[in-house]
Design a protein around this motif. Structure first.
Motif, mmCIF file in Angstrom:
data_model
loop_
_atom_site.group_PDB
_atom_site.id
_atom_site.type_symbol
_atom_site.label_atom_id
_atom_site.label_comp_id
_atom_site.label_asym_id
_atom_site.label_seq_id
_atom_site.Cartn_x
_atom_site.Cartn_y
_atom_site.Cartn_z
ATOM 1 N N LEU A 316 5.066 -13.248 -5.357
ATOM 2 C CA LEU A 316 6.011 -12.286 -4.797
ATOM 3 C C LEU A 316 5.935 -10.970 -5.561
ATOM 4 O O LEU A 316 5.919 -9.881 -4.951
ATOM 5 C CB LEU A 316 7.428 -12.846 -4.853
ATOM 6 N N LEU A 317 5.860 -11.035 -6.891
ATOM 7 C CA LEU A 317 5.704 -9.826 -7.695
ATOM 8 C C LEU A 317 4.415 -9.091 -7.324
ATOM 9 O O LEU A 317 4.392 -7.856 -7.240
ATOM 10 C CB LEU A 317 5.684 -10.171 -9.188
ATOM 11 N N LEU A 320 4.894 -7.321 -3.950
ATOM 12 C CA LEU A 320 5.733 -6.136 -4.108
ATOM 13 C C LEU A 320 4.982 -5.028 -4.850
ATOM 14 O O LEU A 320 5.054 -3.854 -4.476
ATOM 15 C CB LEU A 320 7.018 -6.500 -4.864
ATOM 16 N N SER A 323 2.260 -3.581 -2.636
ATOM 17 C CA SER A 323 2.898 -2.771 -1.596
ATOM 18 C C SER A 323 3.289 -1.404 -2.147
ATOM 19 O O SER A 323 3.078 -0.372 -1.487
ATOM 20 C CB SER A 323 4.133 -3.492 -1.062
ATOM 21 N N LEU A 324 3.822 -1.383 -3.361
ATOM 22 C CA LEU A 324 4.203 -0.110 -3.987
ATOM 23 C C LEU A 324 2.978 0.764 -4.240
ATOM 24 O O LEU A 324 2.980 1.966 -3.930
ATOM 25 C CB LEU A 324 4.940 -0.380 -5.296
ATOM 26 N N GLN A 332 2.930 4.621 3.667
ATOM 27 C CA GLN A 332 3.696 3.500 4.202
ATOM 28 C C GLN A 332 3.189 2.988 5.551
ATOM 29 O O GLN A 332 3.138 1.768 5.764
ATOM 30 C CB GLN A 332 5.167 3.897 4.319
#
Length: 485
Positions: A316-317, A320, A323-324, A332
């Motif tokens: 999950l990290l 995220l 994605s960042l 985006q």
């Protein structure tokens, strides 16, 4: 109670039936596996209600174990693909290791770090650039680079976390993901290196005939293949290292790198983030999972570390973090596009993994584990040879690495606790067997042929023979590992 012999016969018939449904009647593999599990449960005497509950519970059990992991892994790979991280990585490897070391460097990287990326996507986005590098390796450049890619792609998906088949195997057998990562790494690294070395030696002995095994593919064709994958209305205007090179560029190089690629690298260095930033979330994830496995082996229990090293939390990290990074580098809209594509790809993988767990649960309910447990002794090589053989036969018949690995592991999973065999060994043996004889039923086979400039005869050598060599080497590594576990 059904006799032991009938139990074995019914199980064999169920598995054979699944193979026939897939190969002869072209039934979807997920549906065929459910039909096979349903047949086995009914003929073995579980009854309608117990059979259905076993199938659904088996599906739910493996989804609870690896469902989120597979989804996160595919999303992670989809975003890395959209950021064009792989093209940059391949050109960087060439510059770092040089032409001669490229097959090994590329193979190890694809087989270990890049397994979150869906196999076909990883192949399509890396093959065109790899083919441009092949002439720099020497007379057998095409053969060596194609072999390295075939071996690493297939080995990584079944032996290395977060490869989807590796995640599924861990779920079916109840292997902690950290353990699968550590021991999979121990097996996959020497397997890739040894297999590429063996195949390179065979090529030098005359196994490869360039005039019969290679076919010219235009630069524009290779470029079109990658552009079709990565193109989007919002694509970055920065030059790609996979653009077709001019005649003058192809005749010259800078430091062992084609001049056109070198120019693209310099341009990228000014307009794009460092490569390590793109892969930092994934590398951190793998480090956290490995740390968790080490802590588990050492029996160290610290709540905070148990949380951050949990595979679900670690992945999950990574999602995220990637994605960042993606929002800051490509914007985006393209990140959202990658996420949508990732969810589309993960659906089929999740269903296939789940129904593989259904068949495995039904096999366990028949009592086959007790029967096989009486035939094998603890610590012997026989169970591992059997699971390798079953996976190999299934793969030759069905053509799916994931299906063959999960089914073979599920059949022998029940004997692990009975004879004291570590489930990780069964997972590795099943993965190794599922690599045997990748052939014309595999879409990977045809992608390797078309994207790397090989004839069908050449692809049979680099892909079918090469990955089969890796299958045997991986089995050998697993047997050696079994001495210490």
């Amino acid at each position: 109670m059904t006799s032991d012999i009938l139990t074995i016969v019914y199980t064999a018939v169920a598995i054979l039936g699944v193979v026939i449904l897939i190969t002869r009647f072209r039934l979807n593999p997920a549906v065929a596996l459910v039909v096979g599990a349903l047949f086995l449960g009914l003929v073995i005497g579980l009854g309608p209600e117990k059979t259905i509950s076993t199938i659904t519970e088996g599906f739910g059990s493996i989804m609870a174990e690896v469902g989120l992991l597979i989804a996160f892994g595919v999303l992670l790979g989809s975003m890395l693909s959209e950021m064009q991280a792989i093209q940059r990585l391949v050109s960087h490897l060439l510059r770092l290791f040089g032409p001669k070391g490229l097959p090994y460097a590329l193979g190890l990287t694809i087989g270990t770090v890049l397994q979150s990326i869906f196999l076909d996507v990883l192949l399509v986005i890396s093959a065109p650039l790899a083919r441009k590098m092949a002439p720099l390796i020497g007379r057998f450049g095409t053969a060596r680079i194609a072999t390295a890619m075939a071996i690493s792609l297939e080995c990584g998906i079944v032996l290395m976390v977060p490869g989807v088949a590796a995640l599924a195997l861990a779920g079916v057998l109840g292997v902690p993901l950290g353990m699968m990562l550590l021991f999979g790494f121990i097996v996959v690294v020497p397997t890739i290196v040894i297999s590429i070395f063996i195949m390179s030696w065979l090529f030098r002995l005359g196994f490869w005939k360039p005039e019969k095994d290679e076919t010219p593919v235009g630069e524009d064709d290779a470029t079109d293949a990658i552009d079709a994958t990565d193109a989007s209305p919002s694509s970055s205007p920065a030059p790609s290292p996979t653009r077709a090179l001019s005649t003058e560029d192809r005749r010259s190089s800078v430091g062992g790198v084609p001049r056109g690629v070198a120019v693209a690298q310099r341009t990228q260095a000014r307009t794009e983030p460092r490569l390590v930033i793109l892969f930092a979330p994934l590398l951190l994830c793998l480090a956290l999972i490995a740390t968790g496995a080490i802590l588990q082996i050492a029996e160290i229990e610290i709540p905070v570390l148990q949380l951050v090293t949990n595979p679900v939390f670690a992945l999950l990290l990574a999602v995220l973090g990637t994605s960042l990074v993606g929002r800051l580098t490509i914007g985006q809209p393209r990140v959202e596009k990658a996420v949508v594509a990732g969810f589309r790809e993960s659906g089929q993988i999740l269903i296939l993994t789940g129904v593989g767990g259904s068949l495995a649960a039904t096999v366990a309910a028949t009592g086959l584990g007790d029967i096989l447990g009486q035939a094998f002794g603890a610590g012997g090589f026989a169970p591992l040879l059997v699971v390798w053989g079953i996976a190999a036969i299934l793969h030759v018949a069905v053509g799916s690495v994931t299906i063959s690995a999960i089914t073979a592991a599920g059949i022998l999973a029940p004997i692990a606790p009975i004879i004291g065999l570590d489930p990780i060994l069964i997972a590795l043996a099943a993965g190794a067997g599922s690599l045997f004889a990748v052939h014309v039923t595999s879409n990977t086979f045809w992608l390797l042929q078309s994207l790397l400039g090989q004839t069908t005869r050449g692809t049979l050598k680099t892909c079918t023979v090469g990955v089969s060599v890796a299958s045997v080497v991986a089995l050998g590594m697993t047997l050696i590992l079994s001495i210490f576990l």
